[in-house]
Motif scaffolding. Structure first.
Motif, PDB file in Angstrom:
ATOM      1  N   PRO A   1       0.812  -1.225   0.000  1.00  0.00           N
ATOM      2  CA  PRO A   1       0.000   0.000   0.000  1.00  0.00           C
ATOM      3  C   PRO A   1       0.842   1.271   0.000  1.00  0.00           C
ATOM      4  O   PRO A   1       0.482   2.246  -0.657  1.00  0.00           O
ATOM      5  N   SER A   2       1.957   1.236   0.714  1.00  0.00           N
ATOM      6  CA  SER A   2       2.733   2.472   0.765  1.00  0.00           C
ATOM      7  C   SER A   2       3.476   2.697  -0.545  1.00  0.00           C
ATOM      8  O   SER A   2       3.908   3.814  -0.818  1.00  0.00           O
TER       9      SER A   2
ATOM     10  N   PHE B   1      -3.299   6.819  -1.673  1.00  0.00           N
ATOM     11  CA  PHE B   1      -3.591   7.716  -0.567  1.00  0.00           C
ATOM     12  C   PHE B   1      -2.766   8.978  -0.752  1.00  0.00           C
ATOM     13  O   PHE B   1      -1.779   8.990  -1.475  1.00  0.00           O
ATOM     14  N   THR B   2      -3.171  10.028  -0.070  1.00  0.00           N
ATOM     15  CA  THR B   2      -2.323  11.219  -0.075  1.00  0.00           C
ATOM     16  C   THR B   2      -1.763  11.395   1.322  1.00  0.00           C
ATOM     17  O   THR B   2      -2.464  11.222   2.312  1.00  0.00           O
ATOM     18  N   GLU B   3      -0.497  11.722   1.358  1.00  0.00           N
ATOM     19  CA  GLU B   3       0.141  11.982   2.646  1.00  0.00           C
ATOM     20  C   GLU B   3      -0.512  13.228   3.240  1.00  0.00           C
ATOM     21  O   GLU B   3      -0.911  14.129   2.511  1.00  0.00           O
ATOM     22  N   ALA B   4      -0.630  13.243   4.545  1.00  0.00           N
ATOM     23  CA  ALA B   4      -1.275  14.379   5.199  1.00  0.00           C
ATOM     24  C   ALA B   4      -0.482  15.661   4.954  1.00  0.00           C
ATOM     25  O   ALA B   4       0.715  15.638   4.830  1.00  0.00           O
TER      26      ALA B   4
ATOM     27  N   TRP C   1      -3.154   5.052   4.474  1.00  0.00           N
ATOM     28  CA  TRP C   1      -4.165   4.499   3.575  1.00  0.00           C
ATOM     29  C   TRP C   1      -5.277   3.770   4.341  1.00  0.00           C
ATOM     30  O   TRP C   1      -6.198   3.247   3.740  1.00  0.00           O
TER      31      TRP C   1
ATOM     32  N   LYS D   1      -5.310  11.706   7.211  1.00  0.00           N
ATOM     33  CA  LYS D   1      -5.069  13.046   6.675  1.00  0.00           C
ATOM     34  C   LYS D   1      -6.200  14.003   7.036  1.00  0.00           C
ATOM     35  O   LYS D   1      -6.012  15.216   6.982  1.00  0.00           O
TER      36      LYS D   1
ATOM     37  N   ARG E   1      -4.745  12.599  15.668  1.00  0.00           N
ATOM     38  CA  ARG E   1      -3.884  11.520  15.184  1.00  0.00           C
ATOM     39  C   ARG E   1      -3.136  10.868  16.341  1.00  0.00           C
ATOM     40  O   ARG E   1      -3.023   9.645  16.400  1.00  0.00           O
TER      41      ARG E   1
END
Lengths: 361, 287
Positions: free
Chosen positions: A279-280, A358-361, B91, B136, B143
């Motif tokens: 996933p990463s 996914f998007t990194e925060a 994710w 996110k 968090r």
């Protein structure tokens, strides 16, 4: 409703039309109008500018060639020959195969569509006619009679799409697993690095020849569509490198924080790979796949041309060899179709990429 | 009976050759079962390395790390770690981030058992409304609460906290301190908190041990916090014990801090130059 359609547009990568929806709902008219100007109107204007340049350029080229022909006629046979040559040019007997104008290309496109309708009508008539006969033949254990007429332009587009998707999935199933294995093991990575670096820049034509050498020997007794097999394998092998390299990089550069999580949770090796590492690495893998699709579509034309698989590449090559009055126009029409499909494929992959990463925060 | 956690003459270095830096040297530490120990130190003094050694993510070069009398051979689900940088998987949503850990610890549980366990713990840090959100979409404090939940939902015997609250604002910090204390006091786990905030240490821990600044960091003398639980933050400020303790710890830290900066002071040889001043111009403006 409004937000939903905006989200949908952004998702499929057509976010430039967002202002249209906002305008339709009467929201911040001034800001959205200027936004619309920037994102829609100016691109359309630039297309018109391009068409104008093309038109004048095509005319200039046409006239250059025409004048050359007239001058040649004059020097060989005087004024009488010039009149004759002009008449021949008028009837298309003496063809001027220069860059076609936009109008000619649109005409050629219409011809291609009409041609497609004609051919599909013929084909369905043929199928109707042979349906009864084929049933009988099947009962007797004979192979059915198939339509062997010329494929239409649309048929060729579909063949190309089929080839590109087959090639893409071949690249996917080769590059992602290999990339993962290489990414996980530094020994394997450094062992195969040289080979990868050597194979990566090899030209599509050479890949085609290599695949041809191998597949030809393997399919001596096979009477199916060998040209399709050769072209999709060659496309896959050409296009897989971006995905392979990106997958390797993604898998080998997982954030140490995530690895620590896996360690602290005592994940097994399989879980670590499928729940943390893969996933990463998804963002990089999907970027690679997007490049792979573009490359696959780009090399496809050259490979089909060589393999004689009845796709767009063959179409372009045959038209070039044909040299009829509207051949050049048809080639340019095909060019636009190729470009447009490439663009749509890229948008498609863009949406898939957005969905899967996914998007990194 | 052996101590719950014991470090015997532990030393740890990073790097090779000339770049080799000895981060920790001769660390001796005993933590009894049910104890809450805080380690206070400057940033860069090797606190994170200490947590990594106890959790089993890293191993000492010399000496031993013992857990229930046996050497630590790797990470274990008995020792929950709360990381400084949250380390949530971006994710996965909150439910799955916590759920993945729970599934690992309680392998025989059914899906619904895991689900209700996760919900119970997420509710404890009042994040039920955000349980389906991705990291996110959460603030830093939220968090860290998820990270705390993930570690605590495993019901570990030991909670190792690596500056879990240092990146948060004061208000969020206060609530989270209480949340951690709440969960800790319920089943009296052994806890090791690493922090750079003396007040936080006194508020939460039974014992405070300063870590002398690295490289070659060693542990300083321990300070026992003899203030009764439950402690009240506002009253604490008027508590004489608290004031005395706070001052002595701060004094100690300032003293070793000064030692370090004195050690670092290097004499620089300055070139024998004098600046050219535009004296005339200056005089001109003055006049």
């Amino acid at each position: 409703m409004k937000d939903k359609s905006i989200n949908l547009l952004n998702f499929i990568g057509l976010g430039i039309f967002e202002p249209v929806i906002r305008l339709a709902s009467g929201e911040e008219v001034k800001k959205n109008l200027s936004q619309l100007m920037k994102s829609v109107l100016f691109p359309i204007l630039s297309i018109f500018l391009f068409l104008l340049l093309w038109h004048t350029g095509a005319n200039a080229l046409y006239n250059t060639e025409k004048e050359f022909k007239i001058e040649t006629a004059r020097s060989s046979g005087g004024e009488a020959a010039v009149t004759a040559e002009l008449a021949r040019i008028e009837t298309g007997e003496s063809s001027i195969n220069s860059l076609p104008s936009p109008v000619a290309v649109i005409g050629a496109f219409k011809t291609l569509i009409a041609d497609h309708k004609e051919i599909s009508a013929k084909k369905s008539a043929f199928l109707e006619k042979t349906a009864v006969m084929n049933e009988k033949r099947e009962a007797q254990g004979l192979a059915p009679i198939t339509y062997t007429g010329r494929p239409s332009f649309i048929d060729q587009v579909l063949t190309s799409l089929k080839t590109v998707f087959a090639g893409f999935f071949l690249a996917l199933f080769l590059a992602v697993p290999i990339g993962m294995i290489l990414g996980l093991s530094e020994t394997l990575r450094s062992s195969f690095n040289w080979l990868i670096q050597i194979f990566k820049p090899v030209s599509p034509v050479v890949w085609f020849l290599l695949v041809y050498m191998i597949v030809k020997s393997l399919t001596l007794t096979y009477d199916g569509d060998v040209s399709f097999i050769i072209s999709f394998i060659a496309v896959g092998l050409c296009a897989m490198w971006a995905t392979l390299v990106n997958t390797t990089l993604g898998v080998s550069s997982v954030d140490q924080d995530y690895i620590n999580v896996a360690k602290v949770l005592n994940l097994s090796v399989g879980q670590k790979v499928f729940k943390i590492v893969l996933p990463s690495a998804f963002p990089l893998i999907f970027t690679g796949l997007r490049i792979t699709v573009s490359v696959a579509w780009m090399v496809l034309i050259a490979i089909e041309l060589l393999s004689q698989s009845p796709g767009l590449g063959t179409f372009v090559w045959e038209e070039f060899q044909n040299g009829a009055n509207d051949s050049n126009a048809k080639i340019i029409a095909a060019m636009f179709v190729i470009g447009l499909i490439g663009f749509l494929l890229d948008r498609l992959m863009f949406s898939v990429q957005k969905l899967m990463t996914f998007t990194e925060a | 009976m052996a101590a719950h956690i014991e470090l015997r003459n532990v030393s740890k270095s990073y790097g090779e050759g000339n770049d080799r830096v000895e981060v920790l040297r001769n660390i001796n530490l005993i933590i009894e079962e049910g104890e809450f120990v805080a380690i206070v130190g400057f940033s860069g003094s090797g606190k994170t390395t200490l947590i990594k050694l106890i959790s089993g993510l890293e191993f000492p070069d010399e000496g031993e790390v013992l857990y229930k009398g046996k050497p630590v051979t790797g990470p274990s689900l008995d020792r929950g770690v709360i990381f400084q940088n949250y380390s949530l998987l971006p994710w996965l949503n909150v439910r799955n981030n916590v759920g993945m850990a729970v599934k690992e610890k309680f392998k025989k549980w059914t899906k619904s058992e895991v689900g209700s366990h996760v919900e119970k713990y997420v509710d404890m840090v009042s994040l039920s409304h955000a349980i389906n959100k991705l990291p996110k979409a959460l603030s830093g404090g939220m968090r860290q609460r998820v990270s705390v939940t993930r570690a605590l939902s495993l019901s570990p015997d030991v909670i190792l906290m690596d500056e879990p609250l240092s990146a948060l604002d004061a208000l969020t910090r206060g609530t989270l301190q209480d949340e951690i204390l709440n969960i800790w006091s319920k089943d009296k786990k052994t806890a090791l908190l690493i922090t750079n905030d003396v007040d936080e240490g006194i508020y939460m821990a039974d014992r405070i041990i300063p870590l002398r600044p690295g490289p070659k960091a060693t542990l300083g003398p321990e300070f026992v916090v003899n203030i009764e639980r439950p402690r009240d933050k506002t009253e604490l400020n008027n508590n004489d014990n608290f004031k005395k303790l706070r001052n002595s710890i701060l004094d100690y830290l300032i003293k070793i801090g000064a030692e370090r900066s004195a050690k670092l002071t290097k004499e620089y040889k300055l070139p024998d130059l004098k600046p050219i001043l535009k004296t005339k111009l200056l005089q001109g403006t003055r006049a």
